[in-house]
Design a protein around this motif. Structure first.
Motif, mmCIF file in Angstrom:
data_model
loop_
_atom_site.group_PDB
_atom_site.id
_atom_site.type_symbol
_atom_site.label_atom_id
_atom_site.label_comp_id
_atom_site.label_asym_id
_atom_site.label_seq_id
_atom_site.Cartn_x
_atom_site.Cartn_y
_atom_site.Cartn_z
ATOM 1 N N LEU A 138 0.799 -1.233 0.000
ATOM 2 C CA LEU A 138 0.000 0.000 0.000
ATOM 3 C C LEU A 138 0.836 1.291 0.000
ATOM 4 O O LEU A 138 0.605 2.157 -0.843
ATOM 5 C CB LEU A 138 -0.987 -0.010 1.177
ATOM 6 N N PRO A 139 1.800 1.432 0.943
ATOM 7 C CA PRO A 139 2.535 2.708 0.942
ATOM 8 C C PRO A 139 3.311 2.962 -0.344
ATOM 9 O O PRO A 139 3.413 4.103 -0.784
ATOM 10 C CB PRO A 139 3.491 2.587 2.136
ATOM 11 N N GLU A 140 3.814 1.914 -0.981
ATOM 12 C CA GLU A 140 4.555 2.113 -2.223
ATOM 13 C C GLU A 140 3.609 2.235 -3.418
ATOM 14 O O GLU A 140 3.837 3.043 -4.324
ATOM 15 C CB GLU A 140 5.526 0.959 -2.441
ATOM 16 N N GLY A 141 2.534 1.437 -3.381
ATOM 17 C CA GLY A 141 1.542 1.498 -4.458
ATOM 18 C C GLY A 141 1.007 2.927 -4.624
ATOM 19 O O GLY A 141 0.703 3.387 -5.733
ATOM 20 N N ASN A 142 0.963 3.634 -3.508
ATOM 21 C CA ASN A 142 0.535 5.026 -3.459
ATOM 22 C C ASN A 142 1.325 5.927 -4.413
ATOM 23 O O ASN A 142 0.864 6.986 -4.808
ATOM 24 C CB ASN A 142 0.754 5.448 -1.990
ATOM 25 N N TRP A 143 2.541 5.505 -4.814
ATOM 26 C CA TRP A 143 3.401 6.354 -5.647
ATOM 27 C C TRP A 143 3.517 5.870 -7.086
ATOM 28 O O TRP A 143 4.205 6.517 -7.889
ATOM 29 C CB TRP A 143 4.794 6.481 -5.009
ATOM 30 N N ILE A 144 2.861 4.775 -7.447
ATOM 31 C CA ILE A 144 3.036 4.251 -8.814
ATOM 32 C C ILE A 144 2.608 5.298 -9.854
ATOM 33 O O ILE A 144 3.318 5.552 -10.822
ATOM 34 C CB ILE A 144 2.262 2.922 -9.010
ATOM 35 N N THR A 145 1.495 5.957 -9.611
ATOM 36 C CA THR A 145 1.010 6.937 -10.611
ATOM 37 C C THR A 145 1.821 8.231 -10.591
ATOM 38 O O THR A 145 1.671 9.063 -11.473
ATOM 39 C CB THR A 145 -0.468 7.302 -10.346
ATOM 40 N N ARG A 146 2.660 8.384 -9.566
ATOM 41 C CA ARG A 146 3.398 9.647 -9.457
ATOM 42 C C ARG A 146 4.904 9.478 -9.623
ATOM 43 O O ARG A 146 5.671 10.377 -9.307
ATOM 44 C CB ARG A 146 3.093 10.296 -8.107
ATOM 45 N N ALA A 147 5.330 8.293 -10.083
ATOM 46 C CA ALA A 147 6.770 8.075 -10.283
ATOM 47 C C ALA A 147 7.282 9.099 -11.294
ATOM 48 O O ALA A 147 6.582 9.425 -12.259
ATOM 49 C CB ALA A 147 7.001 6.660 -10.789
ATOM 50 N N PRO A 148 8.510 9.627 -11.080
ATOM 51 C CA PRO A 148 8.965 10.737 -11.929
ATOM 52 C C PRO A 148 9.353 10.358 -13.350
ATOM 53 O O PRO A 148 9.352 11.213 -14.224
ATOM 54 C CB PRO A 148 10.180 11.283 -11.170
ATOM 55 N N ILE A 165 6.167 -1.240 10.411
ATOM 56 C CA ILE A 165 6.745 -0.259 9.478
ATOM 57 C C ILE A 165 5.735 0.279 8.477
ATOM 58 O O ILE A 165 5.854 1.414 8.026
ATOM 59 C CB ILE A 165 7.955 -0.893 8.727
ATOM 60 N N PHE A 166 4.726 -0.522 8.148
ATOM 61 C CA PHE A 166 3.806 -0.103 7.088
ATOM 62 C C PHE A 166 2.690 0.802 7.589
ATOM 63 O O PHE A 166 1.762 1.119 6.855
ATOM 64 C CB PHE A 166 3.279 -1.335 6.331
ATOM 65 N N ASN A 167 2.807 1.222 8.838
ATOM 66 C CA ASN A 167 1.835 2.172 9.362
ATOM 67 C C ASN A 167 2.372 3.599 9.351
ATOM 68 O O ASN A 167 1.816 4.489 10.003
ATOM 69 C CB ASN A 167 1.427 1.764 10.776
ATOM 70 N N TYR A 168 3.470 3.795 8.598
ATOM 71 C CA TYR A 168 4.007 5.149 8.434
ATOM 72 C C TYR A 168 3.679 5.618 7.016
ATOM 73 O O TYR A 168 3.670 4.815 6.076
ATOM 74 C CB TYR A 168 5.529 5.145 8.664
ATOM 75 N N PRO A 169 3.424 6.926 6.856
ATOM 76 C CA PRO A 169 3.018 7.422 5.527
ATOM 77 C C PRO A 169 4.212 7.644 4.591
ATOM 78 O O PRO A 169 5.322 7.893 5.049
ATOM 79 C CB PRO A 169 2.344 8.760 5.856
ATOM 80 N N THR A 170 3.962 7.547 3.277
ATOM 81 C CA THR A 170 4.997 7.870 2.279
ATOM 82 C C THR A 170 4.711 9.279 1.753
ATOM 83 O O THR A 170 3.843 9.458 0.897
ATOM 84 C CB THR A 170 4.963 6.844 1.122
ATOM 85 N N LEU A 171 5.452 10.241 2.254
ATOM 86 C CA LEU A 171 5.119 11.646 1.983
ATOM 87 C C LEU A 171 5.725 12.198 0.703
ATOM 88 O O LEU A 171 5.157 13.088 0.078
ATOM 89 C CB LEU A 171 5.564 12.521 3.170
ATOM 90 N N THR A 172 6.923 11.716 0.334
ATOM 91 C CA THR A 172 7.561 12.238 -0.882
ATOM 92 C C THR A 172 8.138 11.072 -1.691
ATOM 93 O O THR A 172 8.235 9.940 -1.193
ATOM 94 C CB THR A 172 8.725 13.203 -0.554
#
Ligand code: BYC
Length: 358
Positions: free
Chosen positions: A71-81, A131-138
């Protein structure tokens, strides 16, 4: 689907190894002797009930961690640079899903169903890694998860490749190989950012500051506070203690931080020449237990995401079951290939070439 269910224990009345089978001093001696010789225990072997329960607890929690960890990493798939980073992240998140599936399969060999495991996760009965209860902010958090979180995971999981339960140990061999790529892509991502703009370097340092201590917490409580360590060691499940693994992780990671050019957020971190190890500061155990007990930044969000995925997937499970039932009705002999092979009665006599035929 990849599964180890070929090793499922037999029915209770058929097997002394089945869940709930009576404890037996003779079997117990044999079990102890095999552990002492470093042999694997396999799914159909007799095992003490407490050993089985401990494995179900650990393997299922490990599987949940992999699935929630998407989940925390999946959150960034659409925003990968870049397209390259998107492809890497997509593959990594998919790998984590695969790890969860191998582990659920390994746990199933101990006589628990996948539905029961999901039920335990969804009701909060089963844990998953803090560990997976921390947010991925950037975006830098994605690199730091690879470098630190996967780095800590490998340190913890390599010894599990030698754990006494065969199906778990074998699943871990493949998982560790993939985790090693995950760790390297994280380091590579961070190295790229560190060679970029000042803003990017600040972003990386901020992510390291937020993830360092939670990564150390992944190894679990101090050995003196660890309820399962003693038995885990006796049973050959835990080969290296929580504190020893944490120390190995710090020793391996501190020099990597120097290469990256980041500072680990611990004023007490220093090399002890005499002991040939790093000394480091105190972990905030109140924070750890708070997160483990469901009150971290993202506990509720993570669980809600898993529960809704389960509910939204109901029609898929129903369709798959209907399809399986239809095929079973069509092929009562159990064959599910495109064309069932002819049975002995109906097979033409000379289908296989005999020796000497041309
Ligand atoms: N978080 O007696 P202890 C990954 C619990 S996924 C939450 O020392 P044990 C990845 C512990 O369960 C990485 N709970 O336990 C995925 C126990 O509570 P219960 C996951 C924790 O089992 C996606 C209580 O505290 N790795 O790599 O001897 C993307 C007392 O602890 C934690 C695994 O699961 C924690 N951090 O040792 C990227 C590895 N720590 O169960 C990466 C397999 C402790 O009595 N598991 N607790 O309610 C293990 O090696 C061991 O279970 C542990 C804990 C070292 C984690």
């Amino acid at each position: 689907m990849y599964t180890q269910s070929m090793d499922l224990p037999q029915k209770k009345e058929q097997s002394a190894s089945a869940p709930g089978a009576p404890e037996n001093p003779e079997y117990q001696r044999e079990f102890d002797a095999r552990l002492a010789q470093g042999e694997f225990i396999e799914a159909k072997d007799w095992m003490p009930e407490a050993y089985r329960k401990t494995l179900i607890r650990q393997i299922s929690q490990h599987a949940h961690s992999e699935i929630v960890g998407m989940l925390p990493e999946g959150n960034w798939i659409t925003r990968a640079p870049t397209l390259k980073r998107k492809a890497i992240l997509l593959a990594k998140v998919q790998d984590e899903g695969g790890h969860g599936l191998y582990l659920y399969s390994a746990a199933e060999t101990l006589g628990i169903s996948r539905d029961e495991m999901f039920e335990a996760l969804h009701t909060g009965k089963a844990k998953y890694s803090s560990i997976f209860n921390y947010p991925t902010l950037t975006w830098a958090d994605i690199g730091v998860i690879g470098w630190l979180v996967d780095g800590a995971a490998i340190m913890n999981q390599i010894p599990l490749c030698r754990c006494s339960y065969g199906p778990y140990a074998r699943a871990m061999v493949r998982i560790c190989k993939e985790e090693s790529f995950h760790q390297r892509q994280g380091f590579d991502l961070l190295m790229t950012m560190m060679q970029g703009t000042n803003e990017q370097r600040v972003m990386v340092q901020d992510a390291v500051n937020r993830w360092w201590w939670p990564s150390l917490m992944m190894f679990g409580p101090h050995d003196s506070e660890s309820t399962h360590s003693e038995r885990g060691k006796q049973w050959g499940i835990k080969r290296i203690s929580n504190d020893d693994l944490r120390q190995k992780f710090v020793d391996a990671t501190a020099p990597q931080a120097d290469i990256l050019g980041v500072t680990l957020p611990d004023p007490n971190l220093k090399w002890n020449e005499k002991q040939e190890r790093y000394e480091f500061g105190n972990i905030d155990w109140d924070e750890f237990w708070n997160v483990v007990n469901g009150n971290g930044h993202c506990n509720r969000e993570r669980l809600a995401a898993r529960v809704s995925a389960w509910q939204d997937g109901e029609w898929v499970r129903e369709a798959a079951l209907a399809h399986a039932n239809k095929r079973a009705a069509k092929h009562p002999d159990g064959r599910v290939g495109e064309q069932a092979a002819p049975s002995m009665e109906t097979a033409p006599m000379q289908t296989a070439p005999t020796a000497g035929s041309t």
